[in-house]
Design a protein around this motif. Structure first.
Motif, PDB file in Angstrom:
ATOM      1  N   LEU A 210      27.199  -0.663  24.171  1.00 48.04           N
ATOM      2  CA  LEU A 210      26.407  -1.187  23.071  1.00 48.04           C
ATOM      3  C   LEU A 210      26.876  -2.584  22.663  1.00 48.04           C
ATOM      4  CD1 LEU A 210      24.074   0.111  21.486  1.00 48.04           C
ATOM      5  CD2 LEU A 210      25.752   0.838  19.786  1.00 48.04           C
ATOM      6  N   GLY A 211      25.927  -3.515  22.576  1.00 47.84           N
ATOM      7  CA  GLY A 211      26.236  -4.872  22.156  1.00 47.84           C
ATOM      8  C   GLY A 211      26.772  -5.752  23.262  1.00 47.84           C
ATOM      9  N   GLN A 212      26.902  -5.207  24.461  1.00 48.03           N
ATOM     10  CA  GLN A 212      27.452  -5.955  25.582  1.00 48.03           C
ATOM     11  C   GLN A 212      26.327  -6.398  26.519  1.00 48.03           C
ATOM     12  OE1 GLN A 212      30.841  -6.690  26.007  1.00 48.03           O
ATOM     13  NE2 GLN A 212      30.820  -5.989  23.872  1.00 48.03           N
ATOM     14  N   PRO A 213      26.612  -7.360  27.403  1.00 44.42           N
ATOM     15  CA  PRO A 213      25.596  -7.787  28.368  1.00 44.42           C
ATOM     16  C   PRO A 213      25.181  -6.644  29.293  1.00 44.42           C
ATOM     17  CG  PRO A 213      27.419  -9.328  28.313  1.00 44.42           C
ATOM     18  CD  PRO A 213      27.842  -8.140  27.520  1.00 44.42           C
ATOM     19  N   PHE A 214      23.974  -6.750  29.789  1.00 38.40           N
ATOM     20  CA  PHE A 214      23.442  -5.738  30.691  1.00 38.40           C
ATOM     21  C   PHE A 214      24.374  -5.506  31.873  1.00 38.40           C
ATOM     22  CE2 PHE A 214      20.990  -4.938  34.625  1.00 38.40           C
ATOM     23  CZ  PHE A 214      20.570  -3.656  34.352  1.00 38.40           C
ATOM     24  N   GLU A 215      25.051  -6.569  32.306  1.00 37.13           N
ATOM     25  CA  GLU A 215      25.958  -6.432  33.460  1.00 37.13           C
ATOM     26  C   GLU A 215      27.001  -5.341  33.229  1.00 37.13           C
ATOM     27  OE1 GLU A 215      26.043  -7.908  36.610  1.00 37.13           O
ATOM     28  OE2 GLU A 215      23.992  -8.192  35.909  1.00 37.13           O
ATOM     29  N   SER A 216      27.309  -5.112  31.939  1.00 36.95           N
ATOM     30  CA  SER A 216      28.333  -4.119  31.629  1.00 36.95           C
ATOM     31  C   SER A 216      27.889  -2.714  31.990  1.00 36.95           C
ATOM     32  CB  SER A 216      28.682  -4.179  30.146  1.00 36.95           C
ATOM     33  OG  SER A 216      27.605  -3.668  29.369  1.00 36.95           O
ATOM     34  N   VAL A 217      26.583  -2.526  32.091  1.00 33.88           N
ATOM     35  CA  VAL A 217      26.084  -1.205  32.461  1.00 33.88           C
ATOM     36  C   VAL A 217      26.656  -0.790  33.810  1.00 33.88           C
ATOM     37  CG1 VAL A 217      24.030   0.159  32.991  1.00 33.88           C
ATOM     38  CG2 VAL A 217      23.983  -1.496  31.121  1.00 33.88           C
ATOM     39  N   LYS A 218      26.756  -1.768  34.689  1.00 31.84           N
ATOM     40  CA  LYS A 218      27.300  -1.452  36.013  1.00 31.84           C
ATOM     41  C   LYS A 218      28.758  -1.013  35.914  1.00 31.84           C
ATOM     42  CE  LYS A 218      25.634  -5.342  37.632  1.00 31.84           C
ATOM     43  NZ  LYS A 218      25.288  -6.481  38.514  1.00 31.84           N
ATOM     44  N   THR A 219      29.477  -1.632  34.961  1.00 33.49           N
ATOM     45  CA  THR A 219      30.865  -1.217  34.754  1.00 33.49           C
ATOM     46  C   THR A 219      30.913   0.216  34.248  1.00 33.49           C
ATOM     47  OG1 THR A 219      31.316  -3.490  34.155  1.00 33.49           O
ATOM     48  CG2 THR A 219      33.023  -1.875  33.652  1.00 33.49           C
ATOM     49  N   ASP A 220      30.014   0.520  33.310  1.00 30.06           N
ATOM     50  CA  ASP A 220      29.958   1.888  32.807  1.00 30.06           C
ATOM     51  C   ASP A 220      29.642   2.858  33.937  1.00 30.06           C
ATOM     52  OD1 ASP A 220      30.478   1.040  30.303  1.00 30.06           O
ATOM     53  OD2 ASP A 220      28.410   1.121  29.595  1.00 30.06           O
ATOM     54  N   ARG A 221      28.697   2.452  34.773  1.00 27.98           N
ATOM     55  CA  ARG A 221      28.308   3.312  35.872  1.00 27.98           C
ATOM     56  C   ARG A 221      29.510   3.640  36.747  1.00 27.98           C
ATOM     57  NH1 ARG A 221      27.808   4.597  40.382  1.00 27.98           N
ATOM     58  NH2 ARG A 221      29.098   2.873  41.043  1.00 27.98           N
ATOM     59  N   ALA A 222      30.295   2.625  37.012  1.00 26.64           N
ATOM     60  CA  ALA A 222      31.454   2.831  37.872  1.00 26.64           C
ATOM     61  C   ALA A 222      32.506   3.697  37.185  1.00 26.64           C
ATOM     62  CB  ALA A 222      32.050   1.474  38.255  1.00 26.64           C
ATOM     63  N   ARG A 223      32.742   3.422  35.905  1.00 27.00           N
ATOM     64  CA  ARG A 223      33.758   4.196  35.205  1.00 27.00           C
ATOM     65  C   ARG A 223      33.389   5.667  35.134  1.00 27.00           C
ATOM     66  NH1 ARG A 223      34.790   0.280  30.127  1.00 27.00           N
ATOM     67  NH2 ARG A 223      36.062  -1.265  31.154  1.00 27.00           N
ATOM     68  N   MET A 224      32.107   5.940  35.048  1.00 28.68           N
ATOM     69  CA  MET A 224      31.669   7.322  34.934  1.00 28.68           C
ATOM     70  C   MET A 224      31.372   7.941  36.291  1.00 28.68           C
ATOM     71  SD  MET A 224      29.075   7.015  31.727  1.00 28.68           S
ATOM     72  CE  MET A 224      29.487   6.076  30.275  1.00 28.68           C
ATOM     73  N   SER A 225      31.581   7.162  37.365  1.00 31.62           N
ATOM     74  CA  SER A 225      31.269   7.642  38.713  1.00 31.62           C
ATOM     75  C   SER A 225      29.849   8.207  38.748  1.00 31.62           C
ATOM     76  CB  SER A 225      32.269   8.701  39.168  1.00 31.62           C
ATOM     77  OG  SER A 225      33.557   8.168  39.207  1.00 31.62           O
ATOM     78  N   ALA A 226      28.928   7.466  38.176  1.00 31.66           N
ATOM     79  CA  ALA A 226      27.569   7.962  38.004  1.00 31.66           C
ATOM     80  C   ALA A 226      26.603   7.339  39.003  1.00 31.66           C
ATOM     81  CB  ALA A 226      27.085   7.645  36.589  1.00 31.66           C
ATOM     82  N   ARG A 227      25.512   8.048  39.250  1.00 28.04           N
ATOM     83  CA  ARG A 227      24.374   7.458  39.945  1.00 28.04           C
ATOM     84  C   ARG A 227      23.530   6.739  38.892  1.00 28.04           C
ATOM     85  NH1 ARG A 227      21.024  11.176  41.207  1.00 28.04           N
ATOM     86  NH2 ARG A 227      22.134  12.957  40.339  1.00 28.04           N
ATOM     87  N   MET A 228      22.900   5.632  39.289  1.00 26.41           N
ATOM     88  CA  MET A 228      22.182   4.846  38.290  1.00 26.41           C
ATOM     89  C   MET A 228      20.819   4.411  38.808  1.00 26.41           C
ATOM     90  SD  MET A 228      23.430   1.396  36.391  1.00 26.41           S
ATOM     91  CE  MET A 228      22.365  -0.003  36.605  1.00 26.41           C
ATOM     92  N   ALA A 229      19.830   4.443  37.920  1.00 26.96           N
ATOM     93  CA  ALA A 229      18.506   3.914  38.238  1.00 26.96           C
ATOM     94  C   ALA A 229      18.023   3.119  37.035  1.00 26.96           C
ATOM     95  CB  ALA A 229      17.538   5.058  38.533  1.00 26.96           C
ATOM     96  N   SER A 230      17.448   1.939  37.276  1.00 27.14           N
ATOM     97  CA  SER A 230      16.960   1.115  36.175  1.00 27.14           C
ATOM     98  C   SER A 230      15.440   0.995  36.233  1.00 27.14           C
ATOM     99  CB  SER A 230      17.570  -0.293  36.242  1.00 27.14           C
ATOM    100  OG  SER A 230      18.949  -0.232  35.977  1.00 27.14           O
ATOM    101  N   ILE A 231      14.816   1.026  35.065  1.00 25.52           N
ATOM    102  CA  ILE A 231      13.371   0.920  34.969  1.00 25.52           C
ATOM    103  C   ILE A 231      13.049  -0.182  33.968  1.00 25.52           C
ATOM    104  CG2 ILE A 231      11.231   2.103  34.365  1.00 25.52           C
ATOM    105  CD1 ILE A 231      12.691   4.750  34.961  1.00 25.52           C
ATOM    106  N   ALA A 232      12.241  -1.168  34.391  1.00 26.15           N
ATOM    107  CA  ALA A 232      11.843  -2.254  33.495  1.00 26.15           C
ATOM    108  C   ALA A 232      10.596  -1.845  32.719  1.00 26.15           C
ATOM    109  CB  ALA A 232      11.575  -3.522  34.294  1.00 26.15           C
ATOM    110  N   MET A 233      10.679  -1.895  31.389  1.00 21.23           N
ATOM    111  CA  MET A 233       9.542  -1.588  30.528  1.00 21.23           C
ATOM    112  C   MET A 233       9.035  -2.896  29.935  1.00 21.23           C
ATOM    113  SD  MET A 233       9.738   1.763  30.842  1.00 21.23           S
ATOM    114  CE  MET A 233       8.882   2.551  29.476  1.00 21.23           C
ATOM    115  N   ALA A 234       7.996  -2.790  29.089  1.00 23.21           N
ATOM    116  CA  ALA A 234       7.395  -4.003  28.523  1.00 23.21           C
ATOM    117  C   ALA A 234       8.381  -4.764  27.646  1.00 23.21           C
ATOM    118  CB  ALA A 234       6.150  -3.625  27.716  1.00 23.21           C
ATOM    119  N   THR A 235       9.162  -4.034  26.825  1.00 25.21           N
ATOM    120  CA  THR A 235      10.030  -4.708  25.864  1.00 25.21           C
ATOM    121  C   THR A 235      11.507  -4.615  26.218  1.00 25.21           C
ATOM    122  OG1 THR A 235      10.195  -2.675  24.551  1.00 25.21           O
ATOM    123  CG2 THR A 235       8.439  -4.230  23.969  1.00 25.21           C
ATOM    124  N   HIS A 236      11.831  -3.825  27.242  1.00 24.40           N
ATOM    125  CA  HIS A 236      13.249  -3.560  27.490  1.00 24.40           C
ATOM    126  C   HIS A 236      13.428  -2.975  28.889  1.00 24.40           C
ATOM    127  CE1 HIS A 236      11.452   0.207  26.056  1.00 24.40           C
ATOM    128  NE2 HIS A 236      12.403   0.833  26.719  1.00 24.40           N
TER     129      HIS A 236
END
Lengths: 435, 165
Positions: B36-62
């Protein structure tokens, strides 16, 4: 229509973190001439809680917590202690006792579980308001006439190798429930719908659910370890104590009396162990609720309530919640400083949710909602019917509720059945709730 | 009595078997919290820390990035057009690392949920401030929650867009 785009991200590895009083002492039971209680029952009491809570300038009394006494003995059955005011919680699984209430000699005689590397095993367990951290030890356990030999339990706030909470435990947020005062009880006995406290989530290395198991050498707990899910010896995860019993091991019934709308000091009811296993625990005409199992997206033990026309598929019955938690912005909330978010209708109002039954019908779950601030301001009153709160922040934009938590007040005046997953109860496959 | 593990213990080498794993995983630096409050790039860091699979979806506002954890839990991070994570949600058998997901908001969460004395309820954690809202619920085995920064939330974004967490 909005444009949807999918992007797959590359794998990247990284790691951060890693990572009393109030109990009764052992006495020789005094023979009583009254009728002997059935072996599959135990008395439960809703009262002010352990005396330790009321001491000191910030003393308080319990609210809507149901307590039971359990007996722990060193393996082999000697050196026993009966511990009162252990909270009965159908929303969690496993027996957890504060270290401070255990007699030092019994604590010393309870072996800690060991792991593959020869170290002791520690555990973190998350509750909705915080976390419990401590050792995993084995004890001979008894409640009512039911016994389990060598059953793992968590000793919360244990010392030695367990004296420092790993950051991977505390980072889940909330309070460290490592004292009787913080927990509001001498311990918790989790009698929910699953057989063990973590199931498959903890059977892989590094895996965790509400429970996180740790390798705890003398230097402290850090590495998250796998623990098998077994309800018979050799145990690893904490079992649901009922699932580990030799008989009456498919669930329980909690029966509490109807109580005064203006509250009362205490109420006494009964737990029946087993469903359809004895003459006193038949399913009878209780309505079985449609209840999720482990194949569901959000796991076992969720029911679907409908309230104000909205379907709430993450609802549950929970003796461990001491109030109703649901969203209804039309009901006034309290204005007192310590009552933010609690419902304070000016006069008692009828709340009329329904719950989806196994047979596809809808069963009424109606109750009277009372003014929480009025009831909570009463002294010497721990039985508080119809107390509720809105769990969402008050300014949550277009709150999107999906849950109705029927806490202990819903149990007053009812007999509520909780059947364990993977067990057949009253001819039906668990898990399910019924009333 | 127990003490909270101080922040400096985060990189303390673990004894025994844990040591090798710690070294192998320490390649990526963990100097700052993501979420929260961090750049989108940080999501990838979270993904790695959680050893998670990730999928991103672009919506109209976010943009919504959904991270699926090994235990079946799901964490979603919502990024605005400026590339900042303005909301997160989670659901799963255990609560995720909220210190990581909420960043600086974690201290607020803790501060707003301490015992204030007097009668108490076993109520879920929440924060209700003009610059941070946190709403949680569930029980052991089925936890959920949402957190967002009202001042960073795109216009046109509603609670329904957060979804049922």
């Amino acid at each position: 229509m909005k444009v949807w785009a999918l992007a797959a991200m590359l794998v990247m590895l990284a790691a951060c973190g890693g990572g009393g009083g109030g109990s009764s002492t052992t006495t020789t039971p005094t023979p009583t001439p009254v009728v002997t209680a059935a072996a599959n029952t135990a008395v439960i009491t809703v009262d002010a809680g352990p005396p330790a809570l009321a001491t000191g300038p910030n003393g308080f009394i319990s609210d809507n917590l149901a307590f039971v006494s359990v007996t722990l003995c060193a393996p082999g059955g000697s050196n026993c202690q009966t511990i009162d005011h252990v909270q009965v919680d159908t929303g969690s699984v496993g027996l957890r006792i504060e270290q401070s209430v255990l007699n030092p000699s019994l604590l010393a005689a309870l072996p800690t579980q060991g792991d593959a590397s020869g170290a002791q095993v520690g555990e973190c367990y998350q509750y909705v308001d915080g976390y419990a951290f401590g050792s995993v030890r084995d004890a001979d356990f008894q409640i009512g006439g039911e016994k389990v030999a060598g059953m793992p339990l968590q000793v919360i706030g244990d010392t030695g190798a367990f004296s420092t909470v790993p950051s991977s435990c505390s980072s889940s947020g909330g309070a460290n429930l490592n004292t009787v005062t913080a927990l509001g009880a001498n311990g918790v006995i989790g009698l929910g719908v699953t057989q063990t406290d973590c199931g498959a989530a903890c059977t892989v290395a590094g895996g965790s659910g509400a429970a996180i198991y740790y390798d705890c050498p003398a230097s402290g707990c850090g590495q998250v370890i796998a623990q098998a899910a077994s309800t018979t010896a050799p145990f690893q995860q904490l079992p649901n104590p009922i699932a580990a019993m030799g008989v009456d091991n498919n669930g329980l019934i909690i029966t509490l009396p109807a109580v005064s709308a203006s509250g009362q000091a205490s109420a006494t009811g009964k737990i029946f162990f087993g469903i359809g296993t004895q003459s006193n625990n038949a399913l009878g005409s209780a309505t079985v609720l449609a209840t999720t199992d482990e194949t569901a997206r959000d796991g076992s033990g969720l029911i679907t309530a409908t309230y104000m026309g909205q379907s709430l598929p993450d609802s549950f019955l929970d003796s461990g919640s001491n109030l109703y938690l649901f969203v209804d912005s039309t009901i006034p909330t309290c204005t007192g400083a310590n009552f933010t978010g609690y419902y304070c209708p000016s006069a008692p109002i009828q709340i009329s949710p329904t719950i989806l039954a196994e047979n596809g019908g809808a069963v009424s779950a109606a109750f009277q909602l009372n003014n929480a601030q009025t009831l909570l301001s009463l002294s010497n009153t721990s039985v508080l019917p119809g107390v509720g709160a809105n769990p969402t922040a008050q300014n949550l934009m277009n709150a999107y509720p999906s849950s109705f938590d029927f806490g202990l007040p819903f149990f007053y005046g009812r007999s509520i059945y909780t059947a364990i997953e993977g067990r057949t109860a009253g001819g039906l496959a668990g898990p399910f709730f019924a009333y | 009595m127990q003490a909270e593990a101080p922040e400096t213990r985060r990189h303390r080498p673990l004894a025994g078997l844990g040591l090798a794993i710690t070294l192998a995983f320490s390649v990526t630096p963990c100097s700052s919290w993501a979420g929260l409050g961090q750049p989108f790039e940080s999501v990838k860091t979270d993904r790695a820390r959680m050893s998670a699979r990730m999928a991103s979806i672009a919506m109209a506002t976010h943009t919504v990035s959904a991270l699926t954890l090994a235990n079946g839990g799901v964490v979603k991070e919502f990024s605005n057009r400026s590339g900042m994570v303005f909301a997160v949600s989670w659901r799963g058998p255990g609560r995720p690392d909220l210190q990581q997901l909420l960043g600086g908001g974690f201290d607020t969460l803790q501060a707003d949920n301490v015992d204030r004395g007097g009668r108490r309820m076993r109520a879920p954690l929440k924060v209700d401030r003009s610059d941070l809202v946190v709403h949680t619920g569930g029980h052991p085995g089925a936890f959920w929650g949402v957190a967002y920064l009202p001042q960073q939330t795109p216009s046109g974004f509603s609670g329904a867009d957060l979804g049922s967490p």
